[in-house]
Design a protein around this motif. Structure first.
Motif, PDB file in Angstrom:
ATOM      1  N   ALA A 109       1.006  -1.398  -0.230  1.00 18.22           N
ATOM      2  CA  ALA A 109       0.038  -0.236   0.505  1.00 18.22           C
ATOM      3  C   ALA A 109       0.626   1.313   0.179  1.00 18.22           C
ATOM      4  O   ALA A 109       0.376   1.835  -0.827  1.00 18.22           O
ATOM      5  N   GLY A 113       1.351   3.596  -3.694  1.00 20.67           N
ATOM      6  CA  GLY A 113       0.422   4.563  -2.813  1.00 20.67           C
ATOM      7  C   GLY A 113       1.060   5.622  -3.318  1.00 20.67           C
ATOM      8  O   GLY A 113       0.928   6.420  -3.808  1.00 20.67           O
ATOM      9  N   PHE A 135      -8.599   4.410 -10.779  1.00 14.64           N
ATOM     10  CA  PHE A 135      -7.810   3.371 -10.361  1.00 14.64           C
ATOM     11  C   PHE A 135      -7.650   3.374  -8.622  1.00 14.64           C
ATOM     12  O   PHE A 135      -8.491   1.942  -7.946  1.00 14.64           O
ATOM     13  N   SER A 136      -7.962   4.270  -8.021  1.00 18.94           N
ATOM     14  CA  SER A 136      -8.346   4.822  -6.613  1.00 18.94           C
ATOM     15  C   SER A 136      -9.941   4.282  -6.930  1.00 18.94           C
ATOM     16  O   SER A 136     -10.257   3.638  -5.530  1.00 18.94           O
ATOM     17  N   GLY A 139     -10.143   1.081  -6.093  1.00 16.44           N
ATOM     18  CA  GLY A 139      -9.720  -0.390  -4.795  1.00 16.44           C
ATOM     19  C   GLY A 139     -10.146   0.194  -3.831  1.00 16.44           C
ATOM     20  O   GLY A 139     -10.787  -0.786  -3.122  1.00 16.44           O
ATOM     21  N   LEU A 147     -12.302 -10.060  -3.979  1.00 19.66           N
ATOM     22  CA  LEU A 147     -10.923  -8.999  -4.731  1.00 19.66           C
ATOM     23  C   LEU A 147     -10.163 -10.496  -4.479  1.00 19.66           C
ATOM     24  O   LEU A 147      -9.282 -11.126  -4.623  1.00 19.66           O
ATOM     25  N   THR A 210      -5.227  -3.441  -0.764  1.00 19.73           N
ATOM     26  CA  THR A 210      -5.642  -2.950  -1.818  1.00 19.73           C
ATOM     27  C   THR A 210      -6.385  -1.213  -1.538  1.00 19.73           C
ATOM     28  O   THR A 210      -5.895  -0.510  -1.852  1.00 19.73           O
ATOM     29  N   ILE A 211      -7.453  -1.367  -0.557  1.00 13.43           N
ATOM     30  CA  ILE A 211      -8.152  -0.844  -0.222  1.00 13.43           C
ATOM     31  C   ILE A 211      -7.335   0.530   1.037  1.00 13.43           C
ATOM     32  O   ILE A 211      -7.289   1.885   0.419  1.00 13.43           O
ATOM     33  N   ALA A 214      -5.414   2.560  -1.555  1.00 10.78           N
ATOM     34  CA  ALA A 214      -6.072   3.266  -2.873  1.00 10.78           C
ATOM     35  C   ALA A 214      -6.702   4.754  -1.867  1.00 10.78           C
ATOM     36  O   ALA A 214      -6.613   5.772  -2.063  1.00 10.78           O
TER      37      ALA A 214
END
Length: 334
Positions: A109, A113, A135-136, A139, A147, A210-211, A214
């Protein structure tokens, strides 16, 4: 600084006390109970009563809470109803797995990120900026469990590139002095075991990270945009300060405060999100064990694990607050 840390640690006491009350009431409000979950089809009224009498669940709730809190203060978190082992032992057995997964997710991340958010801010209004925003958004909106299943199906089942579950191939006879499989493989020189542990971490770490990735992209982008349009940056450009110096000493350093705050908050979300991720990938950490404890109504495990996670989360936030003074001297002065 020491006074601030001491005050924050003192504030942790009433915070944990309030959490213990809410946690105790929430656990007791779950439908069913430990006796029904433990006995299953054999849950006759007489058998349920015997189990409740054995563990003290038939006593008044206030009495149960006072007894539990008294044991908690002395470091006795009780024993798991399902396994019979001490909650503290169960926690430390699984804690390294969750930490290893959370660190891997956090590396993904932060490592992607922050550069991506900075790149989007530098190319504000261009195609790359819009792509980073899209993308964000994707995510943030994709659920973790969906996912996780998608990654598992594509890369483990269909392509066979990565392992589908667990922490390590059971055919590998590795030693684990610390419980952190990657670190153990490096310390003992069993690099094949370390590499296998890394392969088992890739898919769950991507799903879990992923979260936060984002969110970090969006916060970094917004923070860098705000700083690079500030008066002191424009003044620096007017004085002829080089672009590299402006980016490193003025823009990035001042833009990092909200990003670090976000990263600190994401650590708690990683520990919470690990429940779904570890369940999907059969990863033997705190999250998967808590999911089983919820199904089994294992009250001591739920209470002990959540208290532990709350303490860790509070200490991480304290560390983040202390780090402010090293990044921005103005915080230290104030």
């Amino acid at each position: 600084m020491l006074r601030t840390i001491g005050n924050r640690l003192l504030l942790l006491i009433p915070t944990l006390l309030g959490l213990s009350i809410l946690l105790f009431l929430w656990v007791r409000s779950l439908p069913g109970g430990p006796a029904v979950a433990l006995l299953g089809e054999r849950a006759t009224p007489e058998a349920v009563e015997r189990i409740n009498e054995l563990y003290g669940f038939n006593r008044p709730v206030l009495e149960q809470y006072i007894v539990w809190l008294g044991r908690l203060v002395t470091g006795d978190f009780g024993a798991s109803i399902e396994t019979g082992r001490a909650v503290l032992d169960e926690f430390w057995r699984r804690f390294p797995a969750t930490v290893e997964l959370s660190v891997a997710a956090l590396i993904i991340a932060v490592g992607i990120g922050i550069p991506l958010g900075y790149w989007a801010a530098r190319h504000h209004g261009r195609l790359s900026d819009h792509a980073a925003i899209v993308f964000s958004l994707i995510g943030i909106t994709i659920p973790v469990f969906f996912l996780a299943f998608l990654l598992k199906y594509v890369f483990a089942v269909q392509l066979g590139w990565l392992p589908s579950d667990g922490r390590q191939d059971p055919r590998i006879d590795a030693t684990h002095p610390t419980g952190f499989y990657v670190l153990d493989g490096i310390l003992t020189g069993e690099f094949d075991a370390a590499w296998d542990a890394i392969l088992h971490l890739i898919l769950p770490a991507i799903a879990l990270g992923t979260i936060p990735l984002a969110i970090i992209v969006r916060i970094t982008r917004a923070s860098v945009l705000e700083v690079q349009n500030s008066d002191y940056v424009r003044t620096g450009r007017a004085k002829g300060i080089s672009t590299g110096t402006l980016r490193q000493r003025f823009i990035l350093r001042n833009a990092m405060l909200p990003v670090i705050t976000t990263v600190g908050l994401q650590v708690g979300l990683l520990l919470a999100g690990a429940i779904l991720t570890e369940t999907v990938f059969a990863f033997p950490g705190i999250g998967s064990f808590m999911a089983n404890a919820i199904q089994a109504r294992d009250f001591p495990v739920l209470q002990g694990f959540i208290i532990f996670i709350a303490v860790i989360y509070a200490l991480i936030n304290l560390t983040v607050d202390v780090s402010y003074s090293f990044i921005d001297p103005r915080v230290r002065v104030s």
